[in-house]
Motif scaffolding. Structure first.
Motif, mmCIF file in Angstrom:
data_model
loop_
_atom_site.group_PDB
_atom_site.id
_atom_site.type_symbol
_atom_site.label_atom_id
_atom_site.label_comp_id
_atom_site.label_asym_id
_atom_site.label_seq_id
_atom_site.Cartn_x
_atom_site.Cartn_y
_atom_site.Cartn_z
ATOM 1 N N GLY A 83 -3.588 -9.721 -18.998
ATOM 2 C CA GLY A 83 -3.526 -11.147 -19.288
ATOM 3 C C GLY A 83 -3.480 -11.992 -18.035
ATOM 4 N N ILE A 84 -3.849 -11.392 -16.889
ATOM 5 C CA ILE A 84 -3.913 -12.153 -15.642
ATOM 6 C C ILE A 84 -5.342 -12.096 -15.116
ATOM 7 N N VAL A 85 -5.609 -12.853 -14.058
ATOM 8 C CA VAL A 85 -6.983 -12.984 -13.580
ATOM 9 C C VAL A 85 -7.061 -12.508 -12.134
ATOM 10 N N PHE B 99 0.567 -20.003 -11.538
ATOM 11 C CA PHE B 99 0.082 -19.155 -12.623
ATOM 12 C C PHE B 99 1.163 -18.169 -13.070
ATOM 13 N N ILE B 100 1.752 -17.493 -12.097
ATOM 14 C CA ILE B 100 2.692 -16.413 -12.405
ATOM 15 C C ILE B 100 3.997 -16.973 -12.963
ATOM 16 N N SER B 101 4.291 -18.245 -12.658
ATOM 17 C CA SER B 101 5.532 -18.866 -13.138
ATOM 18 C C SER B 101 5.448 -19.308 -14.593
ATOM 19 N N SER C 90 -0.683 2.326 -7.811
ATOM 20 C CA SER C 90 -0.697 1.665 -9.120
ATOM 21 C C SER C 90 -0.905 0.160 -9.004
ATOM 22 N N GLY C 91 -1.204 -0.330 -7.793
ATOM 23 C CA GLY C 91 -1.459 -1.762 -7.625
ATOM 24 C C GLY C 91 -0.186 -2.535 -7.357
ATOM 25 N N LEU C 92 -0.282 -3.842 -7.488
ATOM 26 C CA LEU C 92 0.873 -4.677 -7.173
ATOM 27 C C LEU C 92 2.067 -4.270 -8.024
ATOM 28 N N ASP C 93 3.227 -4.310 -7.393
ATOM 29 C CA ASP C 93 4.451 -3.985 -8.114
ATOM 30 C C ASP C 93 4.747 -5.117 -9.096
ATOM 31 N N ILE C 94 4.653 -4.797 -10.367
ATOM 32 C CA ILE C 94 4.786 -5.833 -11.403
ATOM 33 C C ILE C 94 6.187 -6.446 -11.379
ATOM 34 N N MET C 95 7.176 -5.662 -10.951
ATOM 35 C CA MET C 95 8.545 -6.199 -10.874
ATOM 36 C C MET C 95 8.656 -7.347 -9.870
ATOM 37 N N SER D 188 -6.171 4.499 -9.524
ATOM 38 C CA SER D 188 -6.131 3.401 -8.576
ATOM 39 C C SER D 188 -6.479 2.070 -9.258
ATOM 40 N N PRO D 189 -5.571 1.587 -10.130
ATOM 41 C CA PRO D 189 -5.844 0.324 -10.820
ATOM 42 C C PRO D 189 -5.566 -0.907 -9.941
ATOM 43 N N ALA D 190 -6.208 -1.997 -10.271
ATOM 44 C CA ALA D 190 -5.922 -3.340 -9.731
ATOM 45 C C ALA D 190 -5.760 -3.354 -8.207
ATOM 46 N N GLY D 191 -4.570 -3.703 -7.719
ATOM 47 C CA GLY D 191 -4.340 -3.772 -6.278
ATOM 48 C C GLY D 191 -4.633 -2.457 -5.568
ATOM 49 N N GLY D 192 -4.495 -1.342 -6.262
ATOM 50 C CA GLY D 192 -4.840 -0.037 -5.683
ATOM 51 C C GLY D 192 -6.332 0.060 -5.467
ATOM 52 N N ARG E 198 -1.567 12.593 -8.725
ATOM 53 C CA ARG E 198 -2.155 11.789 -9.809
ATOM 54 C C ARG E 198 -2.316 10.301 -9.535
ATOM 55 N N VAL E 199 -1.622 9.757 -8.521
ATOM 56 C CA VAL E 199 -1.735 8.311 -8.290
ATOM 57 C C VAL E 199 -2.036 8.006 -6.821
ATOM 58 N N PHE E 200 -3.103 7.239 -6.600
ATOM 59 C CA PHE E 200 -3.396 6.718 -5.256
ATOM 60 C C PHE E 200 -2.471 5.520 -5.033
ATOM 61 N N ASN F 13 -1.766 -21.515 -6.237
ATOM 62 C CA ASN F 13 -2.334 -21.113 -7.526
ATOM 63 C C ASN F 13 -1.595 -19.928 -8.115
ATOM 64 N N PHE F 14 -1.353 -18.929 -7.278
ATOM 65 C CA PHE F 14 -0.663 -17.730 -7.747
ATOM 66 C C PHE F 14 0.730 -18.089 -8.263
ATOM 67 N N VAL F 15 1.458 -18.878 -7.457
ATOM 68 C CA VAL F 15 2.836 -19.238 -7.830
ATOM 69 C C VAL F 15 2.841 -20.002 -9.155
HETATM 70 N N1 CO8 Z 1 4.437 -1.980 -10.924
HETATM 71 C C1 CO8 Z 1 5.714 -1.621 -11.213
HETATM 72 N N2 CO8 Z 1 6.038 -0.482 -11.860
HETATM 73 C C2 CO8 Z 1 5.030 0.331 -12.237
HETATM 74 C C3 CO8 Z 1 3.672 0.008 -11.977
HETATM 75 C C4 CO8 Z 1 3.389 -1.204 -11.284
HETATM 76 N N3 CO8 Z 1 2.150 -1.581 -10.991
HETATM 77 N N4 CO8 Z 1 2.906 1.006 -12.471
HETATM 78 C C5 CO8 Z 1 3.750 1.909 -13.019
HETATM 79 N N5 CO8 Z 1 5.024 1.520 -12.884
HETATM 80 C C6 CO8 Z 1 6.237 2.244 -13.311
HETATM 81 C C7 CO8 Z 1 6.222 2.562 -14.799
HETATM 82 O O1 CO8 Z 1 6.709 1.484 -15.573
HETATM 83 C C8 CO8 Z 1 7.128 3.768 -14.852
HETATM 84 O O2 CO8 Z 1 8.469 3.297 -14.774
HETATM 85 P P1 CO8 Z 1 9.675 4.095 -15.503
HETATM 86 O O3 CO8 Z 1 9.695 5.467 -14.875
HETATM 87 O O4 CO8 Z 1 10.886 3.276 -15.217
HETATM 88 O O5 CO8 Z 1 9.307 4.133 -16.967
HETATM 89 C C9 CO8 Z 1 6.842 4.493 -13.546
HETATM 90 O O6 CO8 Z 1 6.245 3.517 -12.680
HETATM 91 C C10 CO8 Z 1 5.850 5.647 -13.707
HETATM 92 O O7 CO8 Z 1 4.687 5.184 -14.391
HETATM 93 P P2 CO8 Z 1 3.897 6.054 -15.473
HETATM 94 O O8 CO8 Z 1 4.844 6.833 -16.296
HETATM 95 O O9 CO8 Z 1 2.955 5.142 -16.188
HETATM 96 O O10 CO8 Z 1 3.095 7.068 -14.508
HETATM 97 P P3 CO8 Z 1 1.741 7.862 -14.838
HETATM 98 O O11 CO8 Z 1 1.602 8.878 -13.752
HETATM 99 O O12 CO8 Z 1 1.708 8.284 -16.265
HETATM 100 O O13 CO8 Z 1 0.582 6.744 -14.681
HETATM 101 C C11 CO8 Z 1 -0.527 4.879 -13.606
HETATM 102 C C12 CO8 Z 1 0.330 6.161 -13.428
HETATM 103 C C13 CO8 Z 1 -1.911 5.264 -14.081
HETATM 104 C C14 CO8 Z 1 -0.596 4.216 -12.240
HETATM 105 C C15 CO8 Z 1 0.148 3.981 -14.639
HETATM 106 O O14 CO8 Z 1 1.509 3.816 -14.302
HETATM 107 C C16 CO8 Z 1 -0.450 2.612 -14.761
HETATM 108 O O15 CO8 Z 1 -1.507 2.436 -15.328
HETATM 109 N N6 CO8 Z 1 0.266 1.590 -14.230
HETATM 110 C C17 CO8 Z 1 -0.120 0.213 -14.367
HETATM 111 C C18 CO8 Z 1 -1.027 -0.164 -13.274
HETATM 112 C C19 CO8 Z 1 -1.460 -1.578 -13.383
HETATM 113 O O16 CO8 Z 1 -1.952 -2.051 -14.395
HETATM 114 N N7 CO8 Z 1 -1.296 -2.294 -12.286
HETATM 115 C C20 CO8 Z 1 -1.719 -3.644 -12.199
HETATM 116 C C21 CO8 Z 1 -0.801 -4.425 -11.354
HETATM 117 S S1 CO8 Z 1 -1.430 -6.081 -11.146
HETATM 118 C C22 CO8 Z 1 -2.316 -6.058 -9.678
HETATM 119 O O17 CO8 Z 1 -2.305 -5.108 -8.967
HETATM 120 C C23 CO8 Z 1 -3.159 -7.248 -9.253
HETATM 121 C C24 CO8 Z 1 -2.627 -8.521 -9.756
HETATM 122 C C25 CO8 Z 1 -3.412 -9.669 -9.201
HETATM 123 C C26 CO8 Z 1 -2.647 -10.973 -9.326
HETATM 124 C C27 CO8 Z 1 -3.208 -11.832 -10.365
HETATM 125 C C28 CO8 Z 1 -2.954 -13.280 -10.077
HETATM 126 C C29 CO8 Z 1 -2.120 -13.899 -11.154
#
Ligand code: CO8
Length: 260
Positions: free
Chosen positions: A140-142, A238-240, A64-69, A108-112, A60-62, A234-236
């Motif tokens: 809420g990010i760019v 913004f994110i701070s 999820s992009g950058l690790d938000i943590m 495959s959202p965002a970084g994915g 189901r997931v390629f 810029n990233f630092v």
């Molecule tokens: N980072 C960290 N943890 C994540 C992320 C992520 N990107 N995505 C999911 N997780 C965690 C969830 O919180 C969950 O944690 P827990 O089990 O502790 O509750 C666990 O992973 C599983 O997630 P789901 O239950 O949601 O799994 P699903 O199979 O239902 O869904 C998805 C998978 C579709 C990938 C879904 O998790 C999702 O939509 N995730 C969010 C993806 C997202 O929005 N990513 C954007 C990240 S930002 C980025 O990549 C670019 C930023 C550019 C920088 C901007 C400059 C300021």
């Protein structure tokens, strides 16, 4: 082993396959990005390797992009190191001399999406649950300018503008229609299709294909390199910001709640 990425090289065809294997969702942590860059560098320097297929072992997931943590509650030094690793991944993949195909077998959202966009060709599995796009605005990010440039180079300015402003995550048919993915296949055909596409691109003389690729991508790569340090700063900054930290933690809460 505790590797987050499996790499297999088929020496007879010269095609490597990289499989993301970092549960639960292949998020791009600093460790993941570091391993990704090292693997890319090794393949790039290996004369036996001319093509690369990128896919996921996670259902189901390629990615999820950058690790938000990595972007929440950390030091400015950490944010800078993390961002440099994100840049490095893109520089290596977008600038690769190899033929690169994304075999997108999940959302495959965002970084994915950026990883997929950085390849030469994108094949996605048809599945009503899968989505792909640069949804940064929804968090809420760019999206940084070089995410935007990579997107524009694939789909054109108008499509990219609408998709970015609305932070759209596209269904598979929609992604195909706007040119975000090149081809849609049933899951069981993905592997064969990816192998066939790499073979088609590898049939051309490497030097001509590589110089052509570079001609198409150089301006965008050079622009990022010229602004790399500024982009980190810029990233630092913004994110701070408190407001951005708040948006990100609300988004994480929303992800966790959505489950129950
Ligand atoms: N980072 C960290 N943890 C994540 C992320 C992520 N990107 N995505 C999911 N997780 C965690 C969830 O919180 C969950 O944690 P827990 O089990 O502790 O509750 C666990 O992973 C599983 O997630 P789901 O239950 O949601 O799994 P699903 O199979 O239902 O869904 C998805 C998978 C579709 C990938 C879904 O998790 C999702 O939509 N995730 C969010 C993806 C997202 O929005 N990513 C954007 C990240 S930002 C980025 O990549 C670019 C930023 C550019 C920088 C901007 C400059 C300021």
């Amino acid at each position: 082993s505790n590797k987050k990425i499996l790499v297999e090289l088929d020496t007879s065809s010269g095609v490597a396959t990289m499989k993301f294997k970092s549960p639960p969702v292949n998020s791009l942590s600093l460790d993941f990005l570091t391993e990704f860059c090292i693997s890319l560098e090794k393949l790039e320097n290996d004369r036996a390797c001319r093509g690369l297929i990128i896919t996921s072992t996670i259902p189901r997931v390629f990615s999820s992009g950058l690790d938000i943590m990595e972007m929440c509650g950390k030091s400015t030094e950490h944010y800078a190191e993390f961002w440099r690793a994100v840049q490095e991944m893109w520089l290596r993949l977008y600038g690769s001399n190899m033929v690169t195909v994304a075999a997108i077998n999940g959302s495959s959202p965002a970084g994915g999406c950026l990883i997929a966009l950085s390849c030469d060709y994108r094949i996605m599995v048809e599945n009503p649950k899968y989505v792909i796009g640069l949804n940064e605005a929804q968090l809420g990010i760019v999206a940084p300018f070089w995410f935007k440039d990579t997107f524009v180079n694939a789909v054109g300015h108008r499509v990219a503008e609408r998709s970015l402003q609305l932070g759209l995550l596209h269904s598979v048919p929609e992604a195909h229609q706007i040119g975000l993915v090149d081809e849609v296949v049933p899951e069981e055909k993905l592997q064969d299709k990816a192998v066939a596409v790499v073979a088609q691109w590898l049939a051309l003389p490497d030097h001509a294909r590589q110089l052509t690729k570079s001609m198409m991508r150089k301006a965008v790569l050079d622009h990022m390199l010229a602004h790399r340090e500024e982009d980190i700063q810029n990233f630092v900054n913004f994110i701070s910001k408190d407001s951005i930290q708040k948006s990100l933690s609300m988004y994480m809460e929303m992800l966790k709640k959505k489950k129950s």
